[in-house]
Every structure is written in structure tokens, then in C-alpha cells.
Design an enzyme around this catalytic site. Structure first.
Site, PDB file in Angstrom:
ATOM      1  N   PHE A 140      -1.571   4.797   4.846  1.00 53.22           N
ATOM      2  CA  PHE A 140      -0.920   4.060   3.794  1.00 53.22           C
ATOM      3  C   PHE A 140      -2.289   2.682   3.662  1.00 53.22           C
ATOM      4  CE2 PHE A 140       1.008   0.235   2.158  1.00 53.22           C
ATOM      5  CZ  PHE A 140       1.849   0.832   1.101  1.00 53.22           C
ATOM      6  N   ASP A 225      -8.604  -0.106   8.492  1.00 55.92           N
ATOM      7  CA  ASP A 225      -7.371  -0.905   8.157  1.00 55.92           C
ATOM      8  C   ASP A 225      -6.493  -1.450   9.130  1.00 55.92           C
ATOM      9  OD1 ASP A 225      -5.034  -1.752   6.939  1.00 55.92           O
ATOM     10  OD2 ASP A 225      -4.961   0.063   5.430  1.00 55.92           O
ATOM     11  N   LYS A 254      -0.684  -8.618   6.299  1.00 54.39           N
ATOM     12  CA  LYS A 254       0.738  -8.678   7.184  1.00 54.39           C
ATOM     13  C   LYS A 254       0.758 -10.165   8.040  1.00 54.39           C
ATOM     14  CE  LYS A 254       2.608  -4.426   6.354  1.00 54.39           C
ATOM     15  NZ  LYS A 254       1.813  -3.435   5.746  1.00 54.39           N
TER      16      LYS A 254
HETATM   17  C1  LIG Z   1       1.183  -3.252   4.495  1.00 53.44           C
HETATM   18  C2  LIG Z   1       0.041  -2.445   4.483  1.00 53.44           C
HETATM   19  C3  LIG Z   1      -1.141  -2.322   3.430  1.00 53.44           C
HETATM   20  C4  LIG Z   1      -0.667  -2.937   2.233  1.00 53.44           C
HETATM   21  O1  LIG Z   1      -0.376  -4.451   2.324  1.00 53.44           O
HETATM   22  P1  LIG Z   1       0.310  -5.048   0.999  1.00 53.44           P
HETATM   23  O2  LIG Z   1       0.337  -6.517   1.608  1.00 53.44           O
HETATM   24  O3  LIG Z   1       1.671  -4.610   1.064  1.00 53.44           O
HETATM   25  O4  LIG Z   1      -0.553  -4.920  -0.125  1.00 53.44           O
HETATM   26  C5  LIG Z   1      -2.156  -1.457   3.661  1.00 53.44           C
HETATM   27  N1  LIG Z   1      -2.374  -0.884   4.813  1.00 53.44           N
HETATM   28  C6  LIG Z   1      -1.653  -0.870   5.870  1.00 53.44           C
HETATM   29  C7  LIG Z   1      -2.068  -0.170   6.953  1.00 53.44           C
HETATM   30  C8  LIG Z   1      -0.316  -1.503   5.935  1.00 53.44           C
HETATM   31  O5  LIG Z   1       0.473  -1.482   6.780  1.00 53.44           O
END
Ligand SMILES: *Cc1c(COP(=O)(O)O)cnc(C)c1O
Length: 401
Positions: A140, A225, A254
């Protein structure tokens, strides 16, 4: 009285909000530490942690103080000027992350867009125009079109076609598959070290070492990420420290703002490739967000919350293992306070619904997986309270089937 208030609010939700998420029929009103309260005054112990965001708990004093002070000093300077908190936060964040340079944004998706752009720039400048990025199945990376295209969610394959071109998905922990996907058009590999939304699955050490080697061999960027895993969540300040393998680019989101919209893309000086105009944004490095980011990180470091995440994570895993002797809990997994376990197929949402009624927030990630991502301030007593409610909820669930 109170009940009518909530009913009226819920009516407004149906009438005036686009329906983009299934939400329970409660309205959150207030938060403090490990708890939130709804408009009927019901209290909830929060093991969703604002979706792995509220790293310091709800309405933390450090964040309030930073916001109050900065909002009285300078709210917004324009992306066209430096401001003091922007520079102070950039210095602090680069000094603790092993990275050299920062770009700031407001959401995780934007941070990943920046990483994708930087990878393509690297391809254009250094790799004869290579532009493909290898990502993982079940990953994700966000909800912008490019980051949705990078995301390896099966359900999103056909959504909002046509996707942004140039992403190849390979299964996690399969080095041969990754190797086979590399062509002379590949400029980067992007991975989460623990797939957060995809079920809490960690990459193996040997696999990550292999990815680092592939990237070094071909001069490709290795992008981590760490939007969900970063800033103490996994029991280290950054999840890559568990592996001892450094990325070329890292994205954070986050927990970095502890509830204030903030994200960052970090890179090594060697890949300082953007030229003025390549990347930007109205809110990049905005003073309010920067002051919050600085205060949150300073607090995380001062209170050693990564260590607390490690210790409490171990405590929870042990306790869940004990609970699994009595209840159908399997595949307990994760690192630090990014934890998950499986329950019988089709019961995860029901278990979460029972917990909600009993005053506990947990996240049913899919039909058979529960994820626990509490604030990093969680104590053993909070965990014991959670386990007590969970035990009762399993009892109710078994009585129901
Ligand atoms: C939550 C998340 C995103 C996206 O972040 P947003 O602030 O919702 O755009 C991207 N990568 C990972 C691993 C995430 O957990």
C-alpha cells in the site's frame, strides 16, 4: 438529549458526506492519551491509534504547545520563502534518520509521489531514461493515481483505469521474482519493510539484503516506504534499523505529525536531483506543520518511545500467545506496536464490532485479520485492559456462533 444530538449528527453524515467509508454509528468528540469519547460520552480505549497516526496519544500536550506557540508567531510563510521551523525540523530529522536531505508534504501519498518523481528523475538523468519501478503485491503506497498504481492491492487493479504506467508488482520475499522483473527500464524498487495495510507482513532480512544488492548492481534506487513503520512504530526509530540496511530514499507520514497532516521524503545527497520547479506544493515546509514535526520528534526521542513500543510489543505478543491457548487466535505477527493476528475467516469485523460496544477500538484489516496499532505511549496497564476486553469479546463471539 445527548442521544438526539448523536442521532441528528448521524443523519447529517448520511445527508452531507460522500459515502467513502463504512463507519460505525457513533461520533467521536474528544480524545486524551489512550482514550477517545463519543458524543454520548462513551469512552473507548484506542488500539487503532488514529490509524497508526496518534503516536503520542490523543491531543498530546507537546503538539498543543507547538501549535499554540507557532500559530501566534507565523502560520504560513508561502512555499516561496524559507521559514525558521522548516530549517530546524529538516536539520533534526536528517540528523536522526541517516538521510541527508528532506522534502516536506502533508500526506503519505504526496511523500510517495515525490519519491516516485525522484526515482524517475534519477532514471532520466543517470539511467538512460529508465522509469519503471518495482513494488510488491499486497503493498500500500497511497491513493493518488501514481501511488495507487504503485500499490499492489488486488481489488484496485481495475479501479480508475487507466493506471499510471511504469509499475511492476512482485510477491514479497521472492528475490528471484524481483530479479526477473528488472529490465533496462527499471529505475527503482519501492517496498514497505512491514506491509501495514496488506496484513502486517515483514520482509525477510536476506530478501532485503538481496534488494539492496540488486539496486547497487544496476544503480537503481532502493526506496523504503516507512510511512507506517517509521518514527518508533516498530520498536526502532526507523524499521530499517532492524535490518541494518539503508535505503536511498525513505518516506515518512502518519506518526510523524502525531495527528497533524505532515509527511516527508528523505534522500541521500547523492540523489539530490530535483531542480527548482520539479517538485513543490503550497504547504511544503509550512511553519505550523514543521513546528509540530519538530516537537513530536523531540518528544519521541526524549521519552524513548521507540523502546516503549519494543517492550510493549513484546508484552502484547506474549499475552496474545497465552490467549491463543483458549481462543482461535493464530499467526500472531508484527514488530513493536505494528501487530496483527488472524481469527477464523469471516469473524474479524464481528470481533471488532463487539470490542467497540465494550469500549475498545481495534482494526479488522480484512475478513480474518485484526491489527493493533496503539499510540506509542501505551502502558502495560492499557494493554491489560485491552486484553481483558478482547477476552470477553472472544467469549461473546463464540457464544454467537
Ligand atoms: C498510510 C500509508 C500511505 C498513505 O498515506 P496517506 O497519508 O493516507 O496518503 C502510504 N504508505 C503506507 C505504507 C501507508 O501506511
Amino acid at each position: 438529549m445527548e442521544k438526539t444530538k448523536t442521532a441528528a449528527l448521524l443523519e447529517t453524515a448520511g445527508k452531507s458526506l460522500l459515502f467513502t467509508a463504512k463507519r460505525p454509528n457513533i461520533v467521536m468528540e474528544r480524545g486524551e492519551g489512550m482514550y477517545m469519547w463519543d458524543t454520548d460520552g462513551n469512552r473507548y480505549l484506542d488500539f487503532v491509534g488514529g490509524w497508526a497516526v496518534a503516536s503520542l496519544g490523543h491531543s498530546p500536550a507537546a503538539l498543543q504547545k507547538a501549535l499554540t506557540k507557532q500559530s501566534a508567531t507565523l502560520v504560513h510563510a508561502s512555499p516561496g520563502y524559507y521559514n525558521r521551523p522548516m530549517l530546524e525540523f529538516a536539520e533534526l530529522l536528517t540528523s536522526v534518520s541517516g538521510m541527508d536531505k528532506a522534502f516536506f508534504a502533508s500526506s503519505g501519498a504526496e511523500a510517495n509521489e515525490s519519491a516516485i518523481k525522484l526515482a524517475r528523475k534519477h532514471g532520466a538523468v543517470n539511467l538512460n531514461g529508465a522509469y519503471e519501478i518495482i513494488t510488491l503485491t499486497n503493498s500500500f503506497h497511497g491513493r493518488s493515481l501514481a501511488t495507487m498504481s504503485a500499490t499492489g492491492k488486488e481489488q484496485w487493479k481495475e479501479l480508475f483505469a487507466p493506471k499510471v504506467d511504469g509499475f511492476k508488482h512482485v510477491p514479497i520475499n521472492d528475490l528471484d521474482a524481483c530479479f526477473a522483473a528488472v529490465t533496462n527500464q527499471t529505475c527503482a524498487i519501492m517496498v514497505e519493510l512491514v506491509q501495514g495495510e496488506g496484513g502486517v507482513h515483514a520482509v525477510d532480512e536476506a530478501y532485503l539484503y538481496g534488494l539492496r544488492k540488486i539496486c547497487d548492481m544496476y544503480g537503481m534506487l532502493l526506496i523504503f516506504d516507512e510511512i507506517q513503520t517509521g518514527l518508533g512504530r516498530t520498536g526502532k526509530l526507523f524499521a530499517y534499523e532492524h535490518y541494518g540496511i539503508q535505503p536511498d530514499v525513505m518516506t515518512l507520514g502518519k506518526g510523524i505529525g502525531a495527528g497533524f497532516p505532515l509527511s516527508a521524503m528523505l534522500t541521500k545527497s547523492k540523489y539530490d536531483l530535483f531542480e527548482p520547479g520539479d517538485q513543490g506544493g503550497t504547504y511544503t515546509g509550512a511553519p505550523l506543520a514543521m513546528a509540530v514535526g519538530y516537537a513530536v520528534l523531540a518528544e519521541l526521542l526524549e521519552r524513548n518511545l521507540a523502546d516503549n513500543a519494543y517492550a510493549q510489543g513484546r508484552y502484547l505478543v506474549n499475552a496474545l500467545q497465552k490467549l491463543s491457548a483458549e481462543f482461535p487466535i493464530t499467526a500472531i505477527r508484527g514488530k513493536g506496536l505494528l501487530l496483527a493476528f488472524d481469527v477464523p475467516e469471516g469473524t474479524a469485523a464481528e470481533l471488532a464490532a463487539i470490542c467497540l460496544r465494550e469500549g475498545l477500538l481495534i482494526n479488522s484489516l480484512n475478513s480474518s485479520t485484526i491489527r493493533l496499532v496503539p499510540p506509542l505511549i501505551v502502558s502495560q496497564r492499557d494493554s491489560d485492559e485491552m486484553l481483558g476486553i478482547l477476552r470477553g469479546a472472544f467469549g461473546q463471539l463464540q457464544a454467537a456462533i
